[in-house]
Write an enzyme that holds these catalytic residues in place. Structure first.
Site, PDB file in Angstrom:
ATOM      1  N   HIS A  65      73.105 -23.408  67.939  1.00  7.34           N
ATOM      2  CA  HIS A  65      73.894 -22.230  67.582  1.00  7.34           C
ATOM      3  C   HIS A  65      73.051 -21.210  66.829  1.00  7.34           C
ATOM      4  O   HIS A  65      71.980 -21.527  66.309  1.00  7.34           O
ATOM      5  CB  HIS A  65      75.141 -22.585  66.754  1.00  7.34           C
TER       6      HIS A  65
ATOM      7  N   HIS B 210      70.888 -18.016  60.318  1.00 12.73           N
ATOM      8  CA  HIS B 210      69.951 -19.062  60.752  1.00 12.73           C
ATOM      9  C   HIS B 210      70.106 -19.378  62.228  1.00 12.73           C
ATOM     10  O   HIS B 210      71.094 -19.008  62.856  1.00 12.73           O
ATOM     11  CB  HIS B 210      70.106 -20.333  59.907  1.00 12.73           C
TER      12      HIS B 210
ATOM     13  N   GLU C 240      67.732 -24.468  61.073  1.00 10.82           N
ATOM     14  CA  GLU C 240      68.470 -25.712  60.887  1.00 10.82           C
ATOM     15  C   GLU C 240      68.095 -26.638  62.037  1.00 10.82           C
ATOM     16  O   GLU C 240      68.058 -26.216  63.193  1.00 10.82           O
ATOM     17  CB  GLU C 240      69.983 -25.406  60.921  1.00 10.82           C
TER      18      GLU C 240
HETATM   19 CO    CO Z   1      74.332 -23.958  61.262  1.00  7.29          CO
END
Ligand code: CO
Length: 134
Positions: A7, A79, A130
């Site tokens: 994502h 992020h 991440e």
């Molecule tokens: Co995230």
């Protein structure tokens, strides 16, 4: 080591307005807001055919994205999340190469119930990354 883009997270000043834009203007499939007090965020999940967009808004006074929103009042990309098969192995390899991992360096359970960790943006081309074990 990294696999799919899981994502892209965008911090937004108004979750309702953000959800409306992705649903009504962009024609995407959008979830209801989900409160995640343990992560200090409220999230709207936007499902795209090949990845997800997560619209994030601070939840509570201790939210880790509060300052980010103050610095980016119109919203901004926060992020990128990449999938890895073995997060412990990935962390060991990156740490051995001198990359800093945020917090205590140990994986935590993330917004999708899977182990995640964050890499220091100054060690990763200015991008907060991440890693999520899938
Ligand atoms: Co995230």
């Amino acid at each position: 080591m990294i696999g799919k883009l899981n994502h892209v997270a965008i911090v937004v000043p108004d979750l309702g307005a953000g959800a409306n834009q992705y649903r009504d203007l962009f024609g995407a499939q959008v979830s209801e807001p989900v409160e995640m007090p343990e992560h200090g965020v409220t999230t709207v999940f936007v499902n795209l055919p090949n990845t997800k967009i997560e619209l994030l808004h601070p939840f509570g006074p201790q939210s880790p994205i509060k300052k980010f929103l103050e610095n980016n009042p119109s919203g901004a990309i926060h992020h990128l999340c990449y999938e890895v098969v073995d997060i412990g192995l990935a962390a060991d390899k990156l740490r051995a190469e001198g990359m800093r991992i945020l917090g205590d360096g140990k994986p935590k359970i993330g917004a999708h119930g899977k182990p995640v960790l964050f890499l220091h943006p100054k060690d990763a081309l200015g991008t907060l990354i991440e890693l999520e074990q899938i």
